[in-house]
Design a protein around this motif. Structure first.
Motif, PDB file in Angstrom:
ATOM      1  N   PRO A 156       0.821  -1.220   0.000  1.00  0.00           N
ATOM      2  CA  PRO A 156       0.000   0.000   0.000  1.00  0.00           C
ATOM      3  C   PRO A 156       0.851   1.264   0.000  1.00  0.00           C
ATOM      4  N   LYS A 157       0.235   2.359  -0.382  1.00  0.00           N
ATOM      5  CA  LYS A 157       0.910   3.653  -0.378  1.00  0.00           C
ATOM      6  C   LYS A 157       1.388   3.989   1.036  1.00  0.00           C
ATOM      7  N   ILE A 158       2.530   4.646   1.132  1.00  0.00           N
ATOM      8  CA  ILE A 158       3.125   4.987   2.424  1.00  0.00           C
ATOM      9  C   ILE A 158       2.987   6.484   2.680  1.00  0.00           C
ATOM     10  N   PHE A 159       2.487   6.826   3.865  1.00  0.00           N
ATOM     11  CA  PHE A 159       2.311   8.220   4.249  1.00  0.00           C
ATOM     12  C   PHE A 159       3.316   8.590   5.353  1.00  0.00           C
ATOM     13  N   LYS A 160       3.469   9.898   5.621  1.00  0.00           N
ATOM     14  CA  LYS A 160       4.470  10.356   6.576  1.00  0.00           C
ATOM     15  C   LYS A 160       4.305   9.708   7.948  1.00  0.00           C
ATOM     16  N   ASN A 161       3.075   9.610   8.425  1.00  0.00           N
ATOM     17  CA  ASN A 161       2.859   9.037   9.748  1.00  0.00           C
ATOM     18  C   ASN A 161       3.227   7.555   9.810  1.00  0.00           C
ATOM     19  N   ASP A 162       3.252   6.899   8.641  1.00  0.00           N
ATOM     20  CA  ASP A 162       3.645   5.485   8.592  1.00  0.00           C
ATOM     21  C   ASP A 162       5.150   5.322   8.756  1.00  0.00           C
ATOM     22  N   CYS A 163       5.897   6.435   8.649  1.00  0.00           N
ATOM     23  CA  CYS A 163       7.361   6.373   8.597  1.00  0.00           C
ATOM     24  C   CYS A 163       8.031   6.594   9.952  1.00  0.00           C
ATOM     25  N   LYS A 164       7.254   6.773  11.005  1.00  0.00           N
ATOM     26  CA  LYS A 164       7.855   6.992  12.325  1.00  0.00           C
ATOM     27  C   LYS A 164       8.411   5.681  12.866  1.00  0.00           C
ATOM     28  N   ILE A 165       9.625   5.739  13.374  1.00  0.00           N
ATOM     29  CA  ILE A 165      10.318   4.537  13.844  1.00  0.00           C
ATOM     30  C   ILE A 165       9.788   4.103  15.196  1.00  0.00           C
ATOM     31  N   ASN A 166       9.513   2.823  15.338  1.00  0.00           N
ATOM     32  CA  ASN A 166       9.119   2.226  16.616  1.00  0.00           C
ATOM     33  C   ASN A 166      10.366   1.597  17.233  1.00  0.00           C
ATOM     34  N   TRP A 167      10.978   2.279  18.189  1.00  0.00           N
ATOM     35  CA  TRP A 167      12.232   1.801  18.768  1.00  0.00           C
ATOM     36  C   TRP A 167      12.047   0.587  19.666  1.00  0.00           C
ATOM     37  N   ASN A 168      10.800   0.226  19.950  1.00  0.00           N
ATOM     38  CA  ASN A 168      10.534  -0.972  20.752  1.00  0.00           C
ATOM     39  C   ASN A 168      10.426  -2.229  19.891  1.00  0.00           C
ATOM     40  N   ASP A 169      10.552  -2.058  18.585  1.00  0.00           N
ATOM     41  CA  ASP A 169      10.543  -3.209  17.681  1.00  0.00           C
ATOM     42  C   ASP A 169      11.895  -3.928  17.768  1.00  0.00           C
ATOM     43  N   THR A 170      12.050  -5.014  17.023  1.00  0.00           N
ATOM     44  CA  THR A 170      13.302  -5.764  17.049  1.00  0.00           C
ATOM     45  C   THR A 170      14.391  -5.040  16.266  1.00  0.00           C
ATOM     46  N   LEU A 171      15.626  -5.380  16.543  1.00  0.00           N
ATOM     47  CA  LEU A 171      16.775  -4.811  15.835  1.00  0.00           C
ATOM     48  C   LEU A 171      16.627  -5.014  14.328  1.00  0.00           C
ATOM     49  N   GLU A 172      16.291  -6.223  13.931  1.00  0.00           N
ATOM     50  CA  GLU A 172      16.149  -6.551  12.513  1.00  0.00           C
ATOM     51  C   GLU A 172      15.060  -5.716  11.860  1.00  0.00           C
ATOM     52  N   ASN A 173      13.910  -5.633  12.506  1.00  0.00           N
ATOM     53  CA  ASN A 173      12.784  -4.900  11.925  1.00  0.00           C
ATOM     54  C   ASN A 173      13.060  -3.400  11.810  1.00  0.00           C
ATOM     55  N   ILE A 174      13.734  -2.830  12.795  1.00  0.00           N
ATOM     56  CA  ILE A 174      14.045  -1.401  12.751  1.00  0.00           C
ATOM     57  C   ILE A 174      15.006  -1.106  11.610  1.00  0.00           C
ATOM     58  N   HIS A 175      16.043  -1.927  11.481  1.00  0.00           N
ATOM     59  CA  HIS A 175      17.018  -1.750  10.397  1.00  0.00           C
ATOM     60  C   HIS A 175      16.342  -1.857   9.035  1.00  0.00           C
ATOM     61  N   ASN A 176      15.478  -2.863   8.862  1.00  0.00           N
ATOM     62  CA  ASN A 176      14.765  -3.035   7.592  1.00  0.00           C
ATOM     63  C   ASN A 176      13.825  -1.866   7.311  1.00  0.00           C
ATOM     64  N   PHE A 177      13.163  -1.388   8.352  1.00  0.00           N
ATOM     65  CA  PHE A 177      12.234  -0.274   8.219  1.00  0.00           C
ATOM     66  C   PHE A 177      12.960   0.977   7.723  1.00  0.00           C
ATOM     67  N   ILE A 178      14.115   1.268   8.317  1.00  0.00           N
ATOM     68  CA  ILE A 178      14.864   2.470   7.943  1.00  0.00           C
ATOM     69  C   ILE A 178      15.363   2.379   6.504  1.00  0.00           C
ATOM     70  N   ARG A 179      15.984   1.262   6.142  1.00  0.00           N
ATOM     71  CA  ARG A 179      16.530   1.163   4.788  1.00  0.00           C
ATOM     72  C   ARG A 179      15.416   1.029   3.745  1.00  0.00           C
ATOM     73  N   GLY A 180      14.264   0.498   4.159  1.00  0.00           N
ATOM     74  CA  GLY A 180      13.139   0.380   3.237  1.00  0.00           C
ATOM     75  C   GLY A 180      12.474   1.699   2.908  1.00  0.00           C
ATOM     76  N   LEU A 181      12.769   2.731   3.708  1.00  0.00           N
ATOM     77  CA  LEU A 181      12.196   4.058   3.473  1.00  0.00           C
ATOM     78  C   LEU A 181      13.252   5.077   3.048  1.00  0.00           C
ATOM     79  N   SER A 182      14.438   4.600   2.743  1.00  0.00           N
ATOM     80  CA  SER A 182      15.543   5.489   2.371  1.00  0.00           C
ATOM     81  C   SER A 182      15.836   5.433   0.875  1.00  0.00           C
ATOM     82  N   PRO A 183      15.967   6.581   0.214  1.00  0.00           N
ATOM     83  CA  PRO A 183      16.018   7.940   0.778  1.00  0.00           C
ATOM     84  C   PRO A 183      14.655   8.606   0.901  1.00  0.00           C
ATOM     85  N   TYR A 184      13.634   8.000   0.304  1.00  0.00           N
ATOM     86  CA  TYR A 184      12.313   8.627   0.326  1.00  0.00           C
ATOM     87  C   TYR A 184      11.251   7.583   0.639  1.00  0.00           C
TER      88      TYR A 184
END
Length: 318
Positions: free
Chosen positions: A206-234
């Motif tokens: 699905p389409k990604i909106f700004k509020n969907d891009c906030k990092i959840n630091w309580n997630d797992t190490l793997e999921n946080i890393h994937n989340f960040i690189r999956g939204l980079s650079p835009y």
């Protein structure tokens, strides 16, 4: 391949431009380009043209910019191009009157291995979900979105630290090559379209909106890393920093995982002269590139050098 098959190309962003460029460079007969209408953008509301339009103008290709794909004038102009085949890359959903017009039909290039990741953000979601491979698919357009019969597919591996931007570039190159193979196959009638599976367990994009891009630091190490690189650079994964009683938005664009047992509380920021990392469950997120609100994108050393009081920086609500 240089042939007389009349092709109309439809698309908007850089991803589509790369595919159009490949067709032009290989001397395919592009008789028209359809892209979005010009629109004001940015603070100054300066009129902005699509990447595809700019390229088409540079190469003197006929351009159509309809605001309504069902408009009778547009349909008349499109029909007058007498296309044998239409190619769609990152455009809009087409009405039946458009996609049924050419004798060889209309096919789309999608940046995933369909039926997985139908939708607006296939590149982002493949990385966010931690997939080890992605790919591109050409398929015939029908009345639904991304559901038509598959023509050809090619896989592309996803490495551990690959960002969405890097995968975009890989898929652009592979997709442009696949378009040429698909055009040749359709002309020569040696591609047999295959129906997509009917199961409902495929992954979605699905389409990604700004509020969907906030990092959840309580997630797992793997999921946080994937989340960040999956939204980079835009559009960019972001969090909020507290400094001197002010809150700043902080986009994080490049990271690495550090697997390590530790006793730090989740969200604690650890900075020394060379490293900027954040403690999470199971290890640390090492930040290699980011952008603090109001500043340009910086690497970790520049981020550190620009911070006067390391101990004063904390993550908001963490």
């Amino acid at each position: 391949m240089n042939n007389d098959t009349r092709i109309v190309f439809m698309g908007t962003p850089d991803f589509a431009t790369g595919c159009l460029k490949k067709l032009v460079e290989n001397r395919y007969n592009i008789v028209g380009v359809v892209t979005v209408a010009d629109k004001p953008a940015g603070r100054g509301k300066k009129i902005s043209q699509s990447s595809v339009k700019k390229y088409a103008q540079e190469h003197h290709l006929p351009i159509l910019q309809p605001t309504n794909l069902k408009d009778e004038n547009f349909l008349k102009e499109l029909k007058e191009l007498k296309a044998d085949l239409q190619i769609v890359v990152a455009f809009r959903m087409l009405p039946e009157a458009v996609w049924k017009m050419p004798t060889l039909g209309t096919f789309n290039l999608h940046a995933s291995l369909l039926p997985d990741y139908r939708g607006a953000a296939p590149i982002n979601w493949a990385i966010i979900n931690g997939d080890q491979k992605s790919g591109v698919t050409t398929f015939m357009i029908d009345e639904k979105i991304d559901t038509g019969e598959i023509l050809l597919q090619k896989e592309v591996p996803i490495s551990e630290n690959m960002t969405a931007g890097a995968l975009h570039d890989e898929l652009l190159y592979t997709g442009a090559e696949l378009i040429l193979e698909t055009v040749d196959g359709l002309i020569q009638k040696n591609i047999k379209p295959q129906p997509q599976p009917l199961h409902s367990t495929f992954k979605k994009a699905p389409k990604i909106f700004k509020n969907d891009c906030k990092i959840n630091w309580n997630d797992t190490l793997e999921n946080i890393h994937n989340f960040i690189r999956g939204l980079s650079p835009y559009p960019g994964a972001w969090t909020e920093l507290n400094l001197n009683n002010e809150t700043f938005s902080f986009k994080i664009l490049q990271t690495e995982k550090i697997l390590e047992d530790h006793s730090y509380k989740t969200g604690i920021i650890l900075i020394d002269k060379k490293t900027f990392k954040i403690a999470v469950s199971g290890g640390f997120i090492l930040i290699n590139q980011g952008q603090i609100q109001g500043k340009k994108v910086q690497n970790s050393i520049d981020l550190i050098n620009g911070t006067t009081n390391y101990n004063a920086i904390t993550l908001k609500n963490c």
